[in-house]
Structures are given as structure tokens and as C-alpha cells.
Design an enzyme around this catalytic site. Structure first.
Site, PDB file in Angstrom:
ATOM      1  CB  SER A  72      -0.703  -0.190   1.263  1.00 48.00           C
ATOM      2  OG  SER A  72      -1.228   1.094   1.563  1.00 48.00           O
ATOM      3  CE1 TYR A  76      -5.199  -1.688   4.264  1.00 47.65           C
ATOM      4  CE2 TYR A  76      -3.942   0.309   3.983  1.00 47.65           C
ATOM      5  CZ  TYR A  76      -4.648  -0.767   3.679  1.00 47.65           C
ATOM      6  OH  TYR A  76      -4.756  -1.152   2.330  1.00 47.65           O
TER       7      TYR A  76
END
Ligand code: NAD
Length: 255
Positions: free
Chosen positions: A147, A160
Site C-alpha cells: 500500500s 493498517y
């Protein structure tokens, strides 16, 4: 002489794609099928839309329903894949979830749920696949989904960011241990892509405008934007590429 198209051809290969029911996993499963791979799609829900898309493209899709928030099913996924398709050549560790809250309020449940799916299961599924790839002597390709938050801090996404930063580190570690065993471990870091994962951001007019304003390409990414990167990293074209995290981000990180 190897032709250029043969370098990217995945005919005869078997690819496990986790989280293939929707979004980026669905897009990557379709792309790998279009390149010739048989797809084993792992998801906690029935992936009927993905099955239809791959069927319509003339590909083969074998669904496995499993919950990746625990490790109990992981060995079984590889065993079932080998039983049904003969081997596992490619793993795309894509399944992922996100929880949003200020760090001061962040709960242990929101920490554990995200770490379990996004990092722990990704590692133990890679381990199970690598054991099989080494045992058969076929080697293989593992593509983890990282990410922008493998590089950046973000806000309100403590678990996350920790998981995705971990995915980039794990990609390097596994490369160091498995490159000599014939397994390429790399990652793709998608930018801001229009999927369920980012629905809340896109519905927040201010955040949507901030994000769009910083993407040099001027638009949110689409699942099909990952097609070339995933086929490349899963193919013989990437045989000497190890431990890399490839951003597919419309230029976000260059800004
Ligand atoms: P999505 O929510 O559309 O897809 C996630 C998929 O994972 C779904 O099919 C879901 O059913 C599956 N899944 C979730 N938890 C599971 C579990 N416990 N067991 C089995 N399957 C499970 O989101 P997406 O945007 O397509 O996300 C795919 C991956 O890409 C994730 O790892 C996400 O973190 C990553 N990512 C997304 C973006 C983005 O902008 N959308 C950016 C960077 C990285």
C-alpha cells in the site's frame, strides 16, 4: 528464441488469489486468467461475479471459501489447490481489510483483525505455498499486496499502516530466504483505487478532493490498472526480480 509474448504467458500455471470476490483481487484474478493461468480464488464469501468474468474470458476459476482472519484453513487451501489443479505456481496475497479510528481510541480488536488478515495469514499462506513450490521443484512467484501506507504514515489507520509496512518488510525477508530456492517474492503497492476499501474516503468530499488533487494522473485507480504489474511479476519476465515493492499509484509517491 523466446518470444516476448511467451515471457508473459501463464498457460499451464496455477495461481491462488486471495480476496478475489471483489475489487483489486477480482481485477488481478481476471488478468492472470487472461494470461493463461488457472485461478484458485480464496475468499470468505462466494465469488460468483469473479467466476462469471473469468468464465466469460475463457478462463478457469476454482473457488475456495475460507476465512483468512485465522490460520487454520491455510494448509487446506494449498492441499485443495494441489488436489484440484496439480500444483501451486503463483500466490497473490491480496485479501485485506481496514479499520479507521484515532490512535488514541484504537481498540485491540481493530488491531488484531487487521493484522491477522493483512499480515499474519499472508505470511503463513506464503509459507504453505513455498513449502509446496520447493517440494515439487517447480519454484514459483509470490506477489504480496502492499500500500502507499507501506511508505507513508497515514492517519486513523494504525493497524493498517503497521500491517502494510510489515508486508513490505516481509517481502524483502522472504526474498532473501527463498530467491535461491526458485521463488520470486515481490509486492505491488497500489495507490488510491476505487474499491470498497476506499468507499468512505471517496464519499467524504474534502478527503476525495485532497486525494485527487495529489494524484499526478488525476484520477482514482481501477482494478484493471494492476493487470500489467501482476502478470509481469507472476511471469518468467520477472525471473530475476526479487524483493521489490512496485508502486502502481498514478504517480502519488513521486509527488
Ligand atoms: P475490497 O474490500 O474490495 O476487497 C477485499 C477482498 O478481501 C474482498 O473480496 C473480501 O471479501 C476479502 N476478504 C477480506 N477479509 C477476508 C477474510 N478474513 N478472509 C477471506 N477473504 C477476505 O478491497 P480492495 O481495495 O480490493 O483491497 C484488496 C487489497 O488491496 C487489500 O489488501 C487492500 O489493503 C489493498 N489495497 C487497496 C487499496 C485501495 O485503494 N483500494 C490501496 C492499497 C492497497
Amino acid at each position: 528464441m523466446t518470444t516476448m509474448s511467451a515471457l508473459f504467458d501463464l498457460s499451464g500455471k496455477v495461481a491462488i488469489v486471495t480476496g478475489s470476490r471483489t475489487g483489486l483481487g477480482q481485477g488481478m484474478a481476471l488478468a492472470l486468467a487472461q494470461a493463461g493461468a488457472r485461478i484458485v480464488g480464496v475468499d470468505r464469501g462466494a465469488a460468483s461475479e469473479t467466476a462469471e468474468l473469468i468464465g466469460a474470458a475463457g478462463g478457469q476459476f476454482h473457488p475456495i471459501v475460507a476465512d483468512l482472519s485465522a490460520t487454520a484453513a491455510l494448509g487446506d487451501i494449498v492441499e485443495q489447490t494441489v488436489k484440484t489443479c496439480g500444483a501451486v505456481d503463483i500466490l497473490v496475497n491480496n485479501a485485506g481489510i481496514i479499520r479507521r479510528a484515532d490512535a488514541l481510541e484504537f481498540t485491540e480488536a481493530d488491531w488484531d483483525e487487521v493484522l491477522n488478515v493483512n499480515l499474519k495469514s499472508a505470511f503463513f499462506l506464503a509459507q504453505a505455498c513455498a513449502r509446496s513450490m520447493i517440494e515439487t521443484g517447480r519454484g514459483g512467484k509470490i506477489v504480496n499486496i502492499a500500500s502507499m501506507l507501506s511508505y507513508q504514515g497515514g492517519v486513523r489507520v494504525a493497524s493498517y499502516t503497521s500491517a502494510k509496512s510489515g508486508v513490505m518488510g516481509l517481502t524483502r525477508l522472504l526474498c532473501c530466504e527463498w530467491a535461491a530456492r526458485g521463488i520470486n517474492v515481490n509486492a505491488i503497492a497500489p495507490g488510491y483505487m476505487a474499491t470498497n476499501n476506499t468507499q468512505a474516503l471517496r464519499e467524504d468530499a474534502d478527503r476525495n478532493a485532497q486525494i485527487l488533487g495529489r494524484i499526478p494522473a488525476g484520477r482514482w485507480g481501477r482494478p484493471s490498472d494492476l493487470a500489467g504489474a501482476v502478470v509481469f511479476l507472476a511471469s518468467a519476465a520477472a525471473d530475476y526480480i526479487h524483493g521489490v515493492t512496485l508502486p502502481v499509484d498514478g504517480g502519488w509517491l513521486a509527488r
